[in-house]
Design a protein around this motif. Structure first.
Motif, PDB file in Angstrom:
ATOM      1  N   ILE A  83      67.388   2.144 -51.915  1.00  0.00           N
ATOM      2  CA  ILE A  83      67.827   1.035 -52.779  1.00  0.00           C
ATOM      3  C   ILE A  83      66.684   0.048 -53.010  1.00  0.00           C
ATOM      4  CG2 ILE A  83      69.439  -0.926 -52.955  1.00  0.00           C
ATOM      5  CD1 ILE A  83      71.594   0.869 -51.760  1.00  0.00           C
ATOM      6  N   PHE A 109      72.647   3.633 -62.272  1.00  0.00           N
ATOM      7  CA  PHE A 109      73.547   3.593 -61.118  1.00  0.00           C
ATOM      8  C   PHE A 109      74.229   2.232 -61.068  1.00  0.00           C
ATOM      9  CE2 PHE A 109      74.785   2.740 -56.801  1.00  0.00           C
ATOM     10  CZ  PHE A 109      75.204   3.968 -56.293  1.00  0.00           C
ATOM     11  N   THR A 145      79.459  11.445 -54.430  1.00  0.00           N
ATOM     12  CA  THR A 145      78.128  10.964 -54.042  1.00  0.00           C
ATOM     13  C   THR A 145      77.047  11.829 -54.680  1.00  0.00           C
ATOM     14  OG1 THR A 145      78.083  12.362 -52.066  1.00  0.00           O
ATOM     15  CG2 THR A 145      78.977  10.147 -51.808  1.00  0.00           C
ATOM     16  N   GLY A 146      75.807  11.366 -54.569  1.00  0.00           N
ATOM     17  CA  GLY A 146      74.692  12.216 -55.014  1.00  0.00           C
ATOM     18  C   GLY A 146      74.127  11.842 -56.362  1.00  0.00           C
ATOM     19  N   ALA A 147      74.157  10.546 -56.681  1.00  0.00           N
ATOM     20  CA  ALA A 147      73.578  10.103 -57.949  1.00  0.00           C
ATOM     21  C   ALA A 147      72.083  10.387 -57.963  1.00  0.00           C
ATOM     22  CB  ALA A 147      73.821   8.610 -58.117  1.00  0.00           C
ATOM     23  N   GLU A 184      75.390  -4.951 -57.361  1.00  0.00           N
ATOM     24  CA  GLU A 184      76.089  -3.687 -57.099  1.00  0.00           C
ATOM     25  C   GLU A 184      76.876  -3.908 -55.813  1.00  0.00           C
ATOM     26  OE1 GLU A 184      77.607  -0.776 -55.720  1.00  0.00           O
ATOM     27  OE2 GLU A 184      75.618  -0.134 -55.057  1.00  0.00           O
ATOM     28  N   GLU A 201      64.670  10.241 -52.329  1.00  0.00           N
ATOM     29  CA  GLU A 201      65.084   9.366 -53.436  1.00  0.00           C
ATOM     30  C   GLU A 201      63.995   8.347 -53.749  1.00  0.00           C
ATOM     31  OE1 GLU A 201      69.562   8.708 -52.758  1.00  0.00           O
ATOM     32  OE2 GLU A 201      69.141   7.379 -54.438  1.00  0.00           O
ATOM     33  N   TYR A 254      81.897  12.383 -61.924  1.00  0.00           N
ATOM     34  CA  TYR A 254      81.479  13.743 -61.587  1.00  0.00           C
ATOM     35  C   TYR A 254      82.568  14.740 -61.972  1.00  0.00           C
ATOM     36  CZ  TYR A 254      77.779  11.806 -58.587  1.00  0.00           C
ATOM     37  OH  TYR A 254      76.678  11.145 -58.101  1.00  0.00           O
ATOM     38  N   ASN A 282      72.586   0.449 -45.604  1.00  0.00           N
ATOM     39  CA  ASN A 282      73.054   1.851 -45.659  1.00  0.00           C
ATOM     40  C   ASN A 282      72.074   2.787 -46.369  1.00  0.00           C
ATOM     41  OD1 ASN A 282      73.653   0.876 -48.255  1.00  0.00           O
ATOM     42  ND2 ASN A 282      75.407   2.240 -48.477  1.00  0.00           N
ATOM     43  N   PHE A 283      71.279   2.244 -47.297  1.00  0.00           N
ATOM     44  CA  PHE A 283      70.187   3.007 -47.925  1.00  0.00           C
ATOM     45  C   PHE A 283      68.938   2.123 -47.897  1.00  0.00           C
ATOM     46  CE2 PHE A 283      73.384   5.948 -49.114  1.00  0.00           C
ATOM     47  CZ  PHE A 283      72.727   7.139 -49.423  1.00  0.00           C
ATOM     48  N   ARG A 287      78.655   4.937 -47.661  1.00  0.00           N
ATOM     49  CA  ARG A 287      77.980   4.876 -48.957  1.00  0.00           C
ATOM     50  C   ARG A 287      78.859   4.095 -49.905  1.00  0.00           C
ATOM     51  NH1 ARG A 287      74.623  10.129 -50.790  1.00  0.00           N
ATOM     52  NH2 ARG A 287      74.291  11.099 -48.794  1.00  0.00           N
ATOM     53  N   CYS A 288      78.229   3.380 -50.811  1.00  0.00           N
ATOM     54  CA  CYS A 288      79.016   2.710 -51.859  1.00  0.00           C
ATOM     55  C   CYS A 288      79.764   3.754 -52.663  1.00  0.00           C
ATOM     56  CB  CYS A 288      78.111   1.953 -52.815  1.00  0.00           C
ATOM     57  SG  CYS A 288      77.157   0.717 -52.007  1.00  0.00           S
ATOM     58  N   THR A 289      79.181   4.953 -52.716  1.00  0.00           N
ATOM     59  CA  THR A 289      79.747   6.025 -53.521  1.00  0.00           C
ATOM     60  C   THR A 289      80.701   6.926 -52.735  1.00  0.00           C
ATOM     61  OG1 THR A 289      77.775   7.276 -52.957  1.00  0.00           O
ATOM     62  CG2 THR A 289      77.797   6.225 -55.120  1.00  0.00           C
ATOM     63  N   TRP A 346      64.734   1.480 -55.789  1.00  0.00           N
ATOM     64  CA  TRP A 346      65.438   1.351 -57.076  1.00  0.00           C
ATOM     65  C   TRP A 346      65.161   0.003 -57.716  1.00  0.00           C
ATOM     66  CZ3 TRP A 346      71.309   2.561 -55.961  1.00  0.00           C
ATOM     67  CH2 TRP A 346      71.437   3.894 -55.534  1.00  0.00           C
TER      68      TRP A 346
HETATM   69  C1  UN1 Z   1      74.812   3.516 -51.993  1.00  0.00           C
HETATM   70  O1  UN1 Z   1      75.647   3.973 -51.245  1.00  0.00           O
HETATM   71  O2  UN1 Z   1      74.728   2.286 -52.176  1.00  0.00           O
HETATM   72  O3  UN1 Z   1      74.766   8.526 -55.028  1.00  0.00           O
HETATM   73  C2  UN1 Z   1      73.794   4.344 -52.689  1.00  0.00           C
HETATM   74  C3  UN1 Z   1      74.555   8.458 -53.814  1.00  0.00           C
HETATM   75  C4  UN1 Z   1      73.181   8.067 -53.339  1.00  0.00           C
HETATM   76  C5  UN1 Z   1      73.014   6.589 -53.380  1.00  0.00           C
HETATM   77  C6  UN1 Z   1      74.094   5.801 -52.706  1.00  0.00           C
HETATM   78  N1  UN1 Z   1      72.210   8.707 -54.178  1.00  0.00           N
HETATM   79  O4  UN1 Z   1      75.416   8.718 -53.002  1.00  0.00           O
END
Ligand code: UN1
Length: 501
Positions: free
Chosen positions: A162, A457, A449-451, A255, A111, A443, A157-158, A288-290, A165
């Motif tokens: 991040i 984002f 997950t997997g942006a 975020e 990433e 999605y 976590n990333f 993950r935030c996602t 980004w």
């Molecule tokens: C996060 O958890 O803050 O979309 C980032 C995703 C990853 C990024 C997650 N590409 O799950």
């Protein structure tokens, strides 16, 4: 696998192109969550260190903003090459510092690589607009200019993705950066900064200041010479930053997590849905935030979905993420284990049915690491706390519904709005879902997950405050618009007045 054994590492600050310690020279231990063993220590800086970094960044920004953007981008191309070269080594450090399994660690480094090349490309595309003036012999255009010094505060976590980004768009746009990484993951910060240094980035463009949120984070937010704050972390801290930053008229980009759901309709391809749910709920141990934290399922397929999820969950091997066969690594620390377990107990008290997991893994062969068993609840009501609050661990709640409309309503009934997903074969529902799901990312027939880095984002409601990380939208955080009028008529021309109607 790159054979890197971490021990006795020492992370200090990087200010004005030099690795520097702090007067106080206080350090805290960095721990490998897979075995609880120390791998090094990180400096705890003070307000004064932030100030030094800001002075350097402010000084450097004047010159950096004059470097043509395509040339600024050349540094990022070089950073991308170095990241590529070191991908395996970086992934190994990432797994040992943060715990995610090696395959995911490689993905995270990727990433960063993608972001480097993408933002480098933006160096030749920082487009403004030209537009006809309402008056004769007058030219009108808008251009984009950097803002100044940017403060970025990143989570564990990333730890590399991040940071890229936020810092790469800031840098290519002509800003300079003060970066406070999470206390848990400073080694990854050091590795990234080393690469920026090796790429020859001029001194003062990137400055690393390690330390606590209360000291270093607050100093960044409050510093009068930092113009923009970009933060990823908890809702509580994000709100406090917005309040303080707002008073100082800073641009604040936040975020702050999610309570993401996968919707499974009665016409879904269930095998596909199960794969997507397992990957997005239990990958990265749910940190993950996602991450998918809720499954909103049509009652007609609930029993079958539960059965299949339980079957697949049995295959999830838990252990040290350096082992290629392991699917579930540790969570970040003991505090996280405790918090996750409290949520599980709360779920049981609230009357949800625990189908699997629900305990801290204590097997001897797991070396004293911080492991939580993948956990599945069913018959969860949308208003239960486990269905409303971010858990940030491998805990999944199944919520049965009777219709598509109810599924959308349940999806939207939380305080967050980051990511959502729907499994269905009905094209009408697909389009209704992408319209009605109130999240920044939607999605269709894939997990939550997997942006990808070239799309914006971020999310709605409690997830953010209207800004986006990554994608071309990231540049909006780090640039000002400037409108330029050139009057070549040689006379006074008054807009709105000297216009023939
Ligand atoms: C996060 O958890 O803050 O979309 C980032 C995703 C990853 C990024 C997650 N590409 O799950």
């Amino acid at each position: 696998m790159a054979n890197i054994q971490l021990s006795g590492e020492k992370v200090i600050n990087y200010i004005n192109g030099e690795w520097t310690s702090s007067k106080k020279a206080k350090f805290v231990t960095i721990v490998n969550p897979a075995d609880g063993q120390p791998i090094g220590e990180v400096l705890q800086s003070s307000k004064e260190d932030v100030d030094l970094a800001v002075q350097a960044a402010k000084q450097a920004q004047k010159k950096w903003s004059r470097v043509p953007a395509p040339q600024r981008a050349q540094y990022l191309y070089q950073v991308g090459e170095l990241l590529k070269e070191r991908k395996e080594k970086l992934a190994s450090i990432l797994t040992q510092e943060m715990g995610k399994v090696i395959e995911e660690a490689r993905g995270e480094v990727q990433e960063g690589i993608d972001m480097a090349f993408y933002m480098a490309g933006e160096g030749r595309r920082l487009f403004g607009q030209t537009t006809p003036s309402e008056l004769n012999d007058k030219f009108a255009m808008s251009i984009r200019v950097p803002i100044g010094v940017v403060g970025i505060i990143t989570p564990w976590n990333f730890p590399i993705a991040i940071a890229t980004w936020k810092s790469f768009p800031a840098i290519v746009a002509g800003n300079t950066v003060i970066w406070k990484p999470a206390t848990e993951t400073p080694l990854m910060a050091r590795e990234l900064v080393k690469i920026l240094d090796e790429a020859g980035l001029p001194k003062g463009v990137m400055n690393l200041v390690c330390g606590s949120g209360s000291e270093v984070g607050s100093a960044i937010v409050e510093h009068p010479d930092i113009d923009v704050i970009s933060f990823t972390g908890s809702n509580e801290v994000g709100r406090a930053i917005a309040e303080k930053g707002g008073k100082l008229l800073k641009r604040v980009s936040l975020e702050m997590g999610g309570k993401n759901a996968v919707i499974v309709m009665e016409d879904a391809d269930l095998s596909l849905a199960v794969e997507g749910i397992i990957w997005s709920a239990f990958g990265t141990s749910g940190q993950r935030c996602t991450a998918c934290s809720r499954v909103i399922v049509h009652e007609n397929v609930k029993a079958e979905l539960e059965k299949r999820l339980l079957q697949e969950m049995k295959k999830l091997t838990i252990g040290n993420g350096l082992n290629e066969d392991v699917k579930i690594g540790p969570v970040i620390n003991k505090g996280a284990l405790k918090k996750i377990h409290e949520f599980v107990e709360m779920g049981q008290e609230e009357g949800a049915d625990l189908l699997a997991g629900g305990y801290i893994v204590q097997e001897e062969d797991l070396d004293g690491g911080y492991y939580y068993a993948p956990t599945l609840f069913t018959n969860v009501r949308p208003d239960m706390r486990i269905a409303q609050e971010e858990i940030f661990g491998p805990v999944l709640s199944i919520i049965p519904v009777r219709s598509f409309e109810e599924a959308v309503e349940v999806n939207n009934s939380v305080a967050y709005g980051l990511s959502s997903s729907i499994y269905t074969r009905d094209v009408n529902r697909v389009f209704a879902a992408q319209r009605d799901l109130d999240t920044g990312i939607v999605y269709i027939n894939a997990g939550t997950t997997g942006a990808e880095i070239h799309l914006p984002f971020g999310g709605t409601k409690g997830t953010g405050n209207g800004h986006r990380d990554s994608g071309v939208a990231a540049l909006d955080v780090f640039m000002e618009w400037k409108s330029v009028y050139v009057d070549f008529s040689g006379k006074l021309q008054r807009a709105q007045i000297d216009v023939e109607s």
